[in-house]
Design an enzyme around this catalytic site. Structure first.
Site, PDB file in Angstrom:
ATOM      1  N   HIS A 347      -6.993   2.196  -0.628  1.00  0.00           N
ATOM      2  CA  HIS A 347      -7.639   1.261   0.295  1.00  0.00           C
ATOM      3  C   HIS A 347      -9.150   1.496   0.399  1.00  0.00           C
ATOM      4  CE1 HIS A 347      -3.538   0.297   1.686  1.00  0.00           C
ATOM      5  NE2 HIS A 347      -4.076  -0.820   2.127  1.00  0.00           N
ATOM      6  N   GLY A 348      -9.590   2.695   0.197  1.00  0.00           N
ATOM      7  CA  GLY A 348     -11.024   2.922   0.298  1.00  0.00           C
ATOM      8  C   GLY A 348     -11.402   4.362   0.021  1.00  0.00           C
TER       9      GLY A 348
END
Length: 500
Positions: A347-348
């Site tokens: 996700h990041g």
């Protein structure tokens, strides 16, 4: 190019008519659709459109080669080496764009600073000069929109071909259309090759019934969730509090956490709804991506309902290959933790995403342990306890997920810490409650209620519109769209999952 914009409306109008006008010319139709998808992606950067096309060509060539080796009876080691190479290439490309900055700025340099300080001043100055050289270079790396999504689709394709679960696409054009198909390109759903490649090989015929009413329901519902609910909650509640939590009271922070939980659901499920509806108008079918996730009574159930295409991808290509639940309870807990750590990192590139993934992995392991213990005789057997237990479970899991969203949305550990301190210090230095009100609560409740639209629920109750004349449906759709755009805040915010 964003969905709820005039530019996209004009783009899709041209693509829709061109796609169906070329129904009698399959090769030209496929080329037209690929060109449209690359134009859609190239609207952000033509360089990244070329990179996407290159990824399609390389992954398809690798899949064809693996299939050729299999047909020729080559040793399994040859196919395995080819798979390892193409997986490394895909992950290397993703890692360069998404994680280079994180590895240098948040991992390597912080580890080297105390080491260099212990060695002496010469080592410190060497590190300073290295940082001065590398930081400007890192700042020029631009993350391609949706690279995580199309990378995962490419990986699932080559892995499924290696596992002999799906044949390679008949031509590079079919696979390129699968990988670059514009409705789901930048934020999913992550559609498997076994589902979409056959549809690209045998494109929908002009005479087949077009599911326009269902598509209209999905698109209008998605527009409402995005432009009215998600954008309002973001601009009025979530963004101000997460940007400066120190100036808000505990009740306002709590409301902002609720608002973000609803915002991210409405925002992302809206994209999925619009993508599915847009694809339907072109004759293609995608699987559902959400199924009322905040109605889940356990975290495991939540992940079966939230971002279903990603959850199932992590299960099939990471959790099960690690051993799943087949190697004992201890190994199962480790597999859950590893899967969600990597899911958080997907996700990041930030410590908060890793912590978010670790929280979900640890909670799932603990939940599995507790439910297993309950299943061995402690669980109440009376049926009267069941509805109460389910509702208590739903309320509990909703707050567990809301707590995890603080890490997900916080962006950094300082902001997440400030939010948690604000929640703990209910009466702090800023006692005034400024955000709570009838409109704010109503928007949160409305956003939660839109879960009733997930899957085919809304369509099941609205099938009667099929019998309405086409002109009436068009007029009603235009009117509803106008009202939705009028109700939403000014401007169009990007979808949250574009950054992933």
């Amino acid at each position: 190019m964003l969905f709820p914009t005039t530019v996209f409306a004009v783009f899709f109008f041209l693509v829709f008519h061109g796609h169906w006008a070329l129904a009698g010319h399959p090769r030209a139709r496929k080329a037209f659709l690929l060109a449209a998808s690359l134009f859609f992606y190239g609207f952000w950067s033509w360089k990244f459109a070329l990179m996407l096309l290159g990824s399609a060509l390389v992954n398809h060539a690798a899949a064809r080669r693996m299939d050729g080796l299999d047909r020729a009876g080559a040793p399994e080691a040859s196919r395995r080496r080819l798979l390892a190479g193409i997986v490394a290439l895909n992950l290397g490309l993703l890692g360069f764009f998404k994680y280079t900055g994180f590895l240098f700025a948040d991992v390597l340099f912080p580890l080297l600073r105390p080491v260099c300080a212990a060695i002496g001043s010469d080592a410190v100055w060497t590190l300073v000069r290295a940082q001065e050289e590398i930081y400007p270079w890192i700042s020029r790396i631009v993350l391609p929109v949706g690279i995580s999504f199309f990378t995962f689709q490419a990986l699932s394709y080559v892995v499924d071909v290696y596992r002999r679960r799906t044949p390679p696409a008949r031509s590079w054009l079919d696979f390129a259309n699968y990988l670059a198909f514009f409705p789901q390109l930048v934020a999913g759903p992550i559609v498997r090759a076994a589902n979409l490649v056959p549809q690209m090989e045998q494109m929908p015929e002009r005479g087949q019934p077009l599911e326009a009413p269902r598509a209209m329901i999905l698109i209008l519902g998605g527009l409402f969730k995005k432009t009215v609910v998600a954008n309002w909650l973001a601009s009025r509640l979530a963004d101000p509090v997460f940007a400066w939590p120190e100036i808000y009271s505990g009740p306002d922070i709590l409301l902002a956490v609720y608002a973000y939980a609803v915002q991210i659901y409405c925002d992302f499920s809206a994209y999925s709804d619009i993508a599915i509806g847009t694809a339907l108008l072109l004759g293609f079918r995608f699987p559902a991506n959400f199924n009322a996730p905040y109605a889940a009574a356990t975290l495991q159930e939540f992940w079966r309902r939230w971002h279903i295409s990603l959850s199932s991808w992590l299960r099939d290509y990471l959790y099960i290959p690690l051993g799943g639940s087949r190697r004992g309870e201890g190994r199962t807990y480790v597999n859950l933790l590893v899967t969600f750590l990597l899911g958080g990192l997907w996700h990041g590139a930030a410590w908060t995403f890793l912590l978010w993934g670790a929280f979900h992995g640890l909670y799932l392991a603990l939940e599995r342990l507790v439910l297993g213990w309950l299943g061995r005789g402690v669980r109440p057997s009376g049926g009267a306890f069941r509805p109460l237990a389910v509702w208590l479970g739903r309320i509990w899991i909703f707050h567990v997920v809301c707590f995890s969203w603080i890490l997900f949305r916080g962006g950094n550990l300082e902001t997440a810490g400030a939010l948690l301190r604000g929640l703990a210090a209910w009466r702090g230095a800023v006692p005034d409650v400024t955000l709570w009100g009838g409109t704010a609560v109503a928007m949160v409740v409305i956003g939660l209620a839109t879960q009733l639209w997930d899957g085919d629920r809304l369509w099941t109750g609205a099938r009667w519109i099929v019998s309405r004349p086409a002109w009436a449906l068009g007029a009603a759709g235009a009117l509803v769209c106008t009202v939705i755009l009028a109700l939403g805040p000014e401007g169009v915010a990007p979808f949250i999952y574009f950054q992933f």
